[in-house]
Design a protein around this motif. Sequence first.
Motif, PDB file in Angstrom:
ATOM      1  N   SER A  61       5.441   6.088   4.646  1.00 25.89           N
ATOM      2  CA  SER A  61       5.342   4.858   3.859  1.00 25.89           C
ATOM      3  C   SER A  61       5.370   5.105   2.353  1.00 25.89           C
ATOM      4  O   SER A  61       5.872   4.273   1.606  1.00 25.89           O
ATOM      5  CB  SER A  61       4.060   4.110   4.222  1.00 25.89           C
ATOM      6  N   GLU A 112       3.559   5.361   9.104  1.00 31.65           N
ATOM      7  CA  GLU A 112       4.348   4.236   8.583  1.00 31.65           C
ATOM      8  C   GLU A 112       3.544   3.313   7.677  1.00 31.65           C
ATOM      9  O   GLU A 112       4.126   2.582   6.893  1.00 31.65           O
ATOM     10  CB  GLU A 112       4.931   3.432   9.736  1.00 31.65           C
ATOM     11  N   THR A 113       2.220   3.347   7.768  1.00 30.17           N
ATOM     12  CA  THR A 113       1.420   2.417   6.970  1.00 30.17           C
ATOM     13  C   THR A 113       0.644   3.081   5.839  1.00 30.17           C
ATOM     14  O   THR A 113       0.495   2.484   4.774  1.00 30.17           O
ATOM     15  CB  THR A 113       0.429   1.643   7.857  1.00 30.17           C
TER      16      THR A 113
END
Length: 140
Positions: A61, A112-113
């Motif tokens: 991310s 991803e975060t």
Amino acid sequence: MFLFRRRGVDSTRLRALRSLYLIFIEQNGPEARARRLLRDWLSPEQRAQFDAKNYFEVTGSHTGKRYRVHYGTVSNVVEVDASGQPATGWCFVPERALAVGDVMLAQKIALETDEAAVLALAHRCSPRQPSLPRVVRRAY
């Protein structure tokens, strides 16, 4: 399982019922449910990659780096360089013991975060995936 009287029950029926029960447990056990949940969360490209190669790639991310999440729970995340070669291995897992699919899903979501926080907690390890243990045979 099931209680039957031995008399009057065909043994082939018992074997068939037992195999049906084992198939049901295999398809609905915790590992199978975790794998189905993971597959539901993967993008179509990741799902195809996972089906073909038993790993999928995730984009971080913060840095946009690519990570390969291999099937497994420990030391299964590898940072991939621009040429697609393993660069650095990372080891991070949830606090509690979970099924393999659940661990992989947690790793995917974490990268991803909040990639920076995950890598701050993760341990570096060898980027080479561990091979299956060799069977040692002893002569008696």
